[in-house]
Design a protein around this motif. Structure first.
Motif, PDB file in Angstrom:
ATOM      1  N   ASP A  41       0.830  -1.200   0.000  1.00  7.99           N
ATOM      2  CA  ASP A  41       0.000   0.000   0.000  1.00  7.99           C
ATOM      3  C   ASP A  41       0.868   1.255   0.000  1.00  7.99           C
ATOM      4  N   LYS A  44       2.205   2.175  -3.389  1.00  8.88           N
ATOM      5  CA  LYS A  44       1.231   2.803  -4.276  1.00  8.88           C
ATOM      6  C   LYS A  44       1.099   4.300  -4.015  1.00  8.88           C
ATOM      7  N   GLN A  45       1.480   4.721  -2.808  1.00  9.85           N
ATOM      8  CA  GLN A  45       1.277   6.102  -2.404  1.00  9.85           C
ATOM      9  C   GLN A  45       2.541   6.950  -2.440  1.00  9.85           C
ATOM     10  N   HIS A  46       3.713   6.311  -2.402  1.00  7.35           N
ATOM     11  CA  HIS A  46       4.963   7.044  -2.268  1.00  7.35           C
ATOM     12  C   HIS A  46       5.998   6.523  -3.261  1.00  7.35           C
TER      13      HIS A  46
END
Length: 227
Positions: A41, A44-46
């Motif tokens: 997760d 996917k964000q960083h």
């Protein structure tokens, strides 16, 4: 250049926090996750440049996480485990990890391995020209190997082995030479580690891995890529 980001994934908070202290002292940005699901997760964000990934974790272990990460990303993965058995090390490397450290480890050794992996991952190749042999080409500026014009999906370690052999097509490298030049450390019990990566490379570049066209073994001496 902006700071590089390392994702530390371990179900032990004390280990996560301890590694974070050393990484920040070396100037890295640090993200933390408690299991493989959280790590994926985070990715996917960083933007992440290296993952430190424990093997034994709840919800999703490091082996499963590595397999899923390798479906889309080729960033360096440094595995941690309390297990010292050679089979665990080989299993982790065979599914895409770039390095392996057994707990308990010295923080300075961990930092050295992190820097080594990041240096190889971020540096562009020093050769301007494309190295090639019969449809297999090296593109250092993009850190890619292409087969008949199509990029081959290699892990960072697989790329560096292929790069070494392609740049020196026709030359035989011993297992110890490959390990020392690619991992930048003294070869010790390196036979299985190198063999696992050679097998994975063959699966990706050879039409028939059991009868390779490019990556050949020279029995008793080592490996080479044919000119």
């Amino acid at each position: 250049m902006d700071k590089l980001t390392v994702l530390v994934t371990d179900d032990d908070q004390d280990i996560r926090d301890g590694i974070e202290i050393y990484l920040k002292n070396e100037g890295f940005n640090v993200l933390k996750a408690a299991n493989g699901l959280e790590a994926i997760d985070m990715l996917k964000q960083h933007e992440v440049h290296l993952i430190i990934l424990d093997i034994m974790m709840p919800k999703m272990d490091g082996i499963t996480a590595t397999f899923k990460i390798r479906e889309e990303r080729n960033i360096p993965i440094l595995m941690l485990s309390a297990k010292a058995e050679e089979t665990d090390k080989i299993h982790g490397l065979s599914i895409g990890a770039d390095d392996y450290l057994t707990k308990p480890f010295h923080p300075l050794e961990l930092m050295a391995r992190v820097k080594s992996q990041l240096r190889r991952y971020t540096e562009l190749g020093t050769y301007a020209r494309q190295e090639q042999t019969e449809g297999l080409t090296l593109h250092p500026e993009a850190k890619e190997v292409r087969l008949d014009g199509e990029p081959v999906k290699l892990t960072p370690i697989e790329y560096r082995i292929t790069e070494l052999l392609l740049k020196n097509a026709g030359r035989v490298f011993s297992i110890s030479e490959i390990y020392e030049l690619v991992w930048n450390e003294e070869a010790y019990n390196a036979e299985n580690i190198v063999a696992v990566h050679i097998r994975k490379i063959r699966e990706k570049i050879e039409a028939d891995p059991k009868n390779p066209r490019y990556l050949k073994v020279v029995w008793g001496l080592g490996y080479k890529i044919e000119k």
